[in-house]
Every structure is written in C-alpha cells, then in structure tokens.
Design a protein around this motif. Sequence first.
Motif, PDB file in Angstrom:
ATOM      1  N   LEU A  20       0.835  -1.198   0.000  1.00 18.12           N
ATOM      2  CA  LEU A  20       0.000   0.000   0.000  1.00 18.12           C
ATOM      3  C   LEU A  20       0.874   1.254   0.000  1.00 18.12           C
ATOM      4  O   LEU A  20       0.586   2.229  -0.707  1.00 18.12           O
ATOM      5  CB  LEU A  20      -0.926  -0.016   1.212  1.00 18.12           C
ATOM      6  N   GLU A  23       2.173   1.909  -3.417  1.00 19.02           N
ATOM      7  CA  GLU A  23       1.138   2.418  -4.318  1.00 19.02           C
ATOM      8  C   GLU A  23       0.892   3.907  -4.112  1.00 19.02           C
ATOM      9  O   GLU A  23       0.575   4.634  -5.042  1.00 19.02           O
ATOM     10  CB  GLU A  23      -0.186   1.666  -4.082  1.00 19.02           C
ATOM     11  N   VAL A  24       1.067   4.343  -2.864  1.00 18.63           N
ATOM     12  CA  VAL A  24       0.659   5.695  -2.491  1.00 18.63           C
ATOM     13  C   VAL A  24       1.789   6.710  -2.533  1.00 18.63           C
ATOM     14  O   VAL A  24       1.634   7.820  -3.049  1.00 18.63           O
ATOM     15  CB  VAL A  24       0.008   5.666  -1.084  1.00 18.63           C
ATOM     16  N   ILE A  77      -1.637   6.669   5.974  1.00 19.95           N
ATOM     17  CA  ILE A  77      -2.111   6.237   4.666  1.00 19.95           C
ATOM     18  C   ILE A  77      -3.598   5.941   4.735  1.00 19.95           C
ATOM     19  O   ILE A  77      -4.065   5.216   5.613  1.00 19.95           O
ATOM     20  CB  ILE A  77      -1.378   4.971   4.187  1.00 19.95           C
ATOM     21  N   GLY A  79      -6.158   4.204   2.303  1.00 19.68           N
ATOM     22  CA  GLY A  79      -6.154   3.419   1.073  1.00 19.68           C
ATOM     23  C   GLY A  79      -7.463   3.391   0.327  1.00 19.68           C
ATOM     24  O   GLY A  79      -7.497   3.088  -0.867  1.00 19.68           O
ATOM     25  N   ARG A  80      -8.555   3.724   1.012  1.00 17.87           N
ATOM     26  CA  ARG A  80      -9.873   3.720   0.384  1.00 17.87           C
ATOM     27  C   ARG A  80     -10.708   4.859   0.944  1.00 17.87           C
ATOM     28  O   ARG A  80     -10.567   5.221   2.107  1.00 17.87           O
ATOM     29  CB  ARG A  80     -10.600   2.386   0.627  1.00 17.87           C
ATOM     30  N   VAL A 129      -5.276   8.015  -5.042  1.00 17.90           N
ATOM     31  CA  VAL A 129      -6.244   7.911  -3.954  1.00 17.90           C
ATOM     32  C   VAL A 129      -6.604   9.328  -3.517  1.00 17.90           C
ATOM     33  O   VAL A 129      -5.776  10.039  -2.968  1.00 17.90           O
ATOM     34  CB  VAL A 129      -5.681   7.106  -2.764  1.00 17.90           C
TER      35      VAL A 129
END
Length: 223
Positions: A20, A23-24, A77, A79-80, A129
């Motif tokens: 994660l 990805e961020v 973070i 994530g959603r 995101v």
Amino acid sequence: MEYHRITSIEDPLFRSMHELMQEVFPPEEVLEFGLWKEPLEDPGIRVFVAVHEGKVVGATEYRYYEDFNVAMTDFTIIGRSGLGIGPFLAKQRGKDLEALAAEKGVKLHGMFAEIYDPYRVGEHEFGGVKPMDPFVRREVLSHLGYKRLDFEYVHPSWNNDGEAVTGLDLCFLPTDDEQDRLSAELIVSFLKRYYAVLPNRPQSWYDMVKRLEAQSEVALLPL
C-alpha cells in the motif's frame, strides 16, 4: 475496523501495508521491505494498520520521545475512501499517545509531522487515492491544528543516498492551540535523533540544522 499493531516483517499484514505504501508514496519515501525489520522490532516505533474485512485499508506510523515529550507522525495512509479511515487512525493514534504520556505523568506537548506543500510541488499524485491528495491532506491537517514551522525544510531521502528532498514543510501540532512558537533547541534535538538512522544526509540538511542552532525559537504559522 480493527487497529492492529505490526511488530514484525513476518506479520502477513505487513506485506499488505508495504504494498500500500508503494502504491501511495513516491519511491524515495518508502523504505525497502527488508530494512523494516529493526524499526518494527523497536518498541519506540509504533506501526498500526486499519483492517477492514481482513484487508489493510490504512496505516500510520508514529513514535513517542519520552525525553522530549513529543511525538512524530511518520506517515498516515488512507487506502480507500468512504470508510472513515482518516478519523479512525487519528483518534486511535491520539488515544495511544495520550496513554504513553500519561504513563510518564505528563500531558503530551505536541506532535511533529512532515507535510507536502502542493503549492510548490504539484506532481505527487499518491496513487490516485483522492483522500491522499496533498491539497486535501494539507487542509485536513490544518483543521486538526497542525502549524508550519517557519524555516526552509530539507528532508534526507529514505533511499539513504545523500539526496535532499524538498517541497515539504516540517509542522507541529501543539497540545496548546494558542502556542505560536517552538524551541529551536527542541527542533534540532528532534531532527538529529529522528534522522540518526540515515548516515548519508545532504549538506543542505546540515546547513539547515546549523541555521536552527543559531536561533532560540521558531514561529508556528498557519498551514
């Protein structure tokens, strides 16, 4: 949602958290997988993930320096969207830090954080995101009470290659929201401790520290 502490790279949820992060965050901001072993085992470093339906949907890393009575938020973070991950992490982190300070018989003085300035650096998309968009994050942290420390901040790359990372501000969330200045000595002591893990720091970082050492206080300004 579960607030789960990770203390080993063997924890299956750690791999999910690390993926994660990749990805961020930009590559220079992510410590490689194997180098996490010692930090996770350090009792002073607190890494927690938000787990929803068995999946890591958010994470935060922070630490409490009992001799300084301040904390540092390394990262948060989300994530959603639509799950309330940000408020959940902020609330749980705050409760944990308050308890740690209370164990020492004190009230937490405040918490440092590095915050991207999207008005200077606009290319960070943070994995697409939306809650991680730097404009959104900066405004949210401003609402939480974070203030910008009034000096030009240089951040050593976590690649440990001696490169300087700019485009960030070092900020502080004071427990007393009327506080408008912070001891320069505290800032210097904190930065030296925090970045001791990176032996290859750029000269511009040392120059920044030297300038701070010549000051007594640093203003806390609005974000």
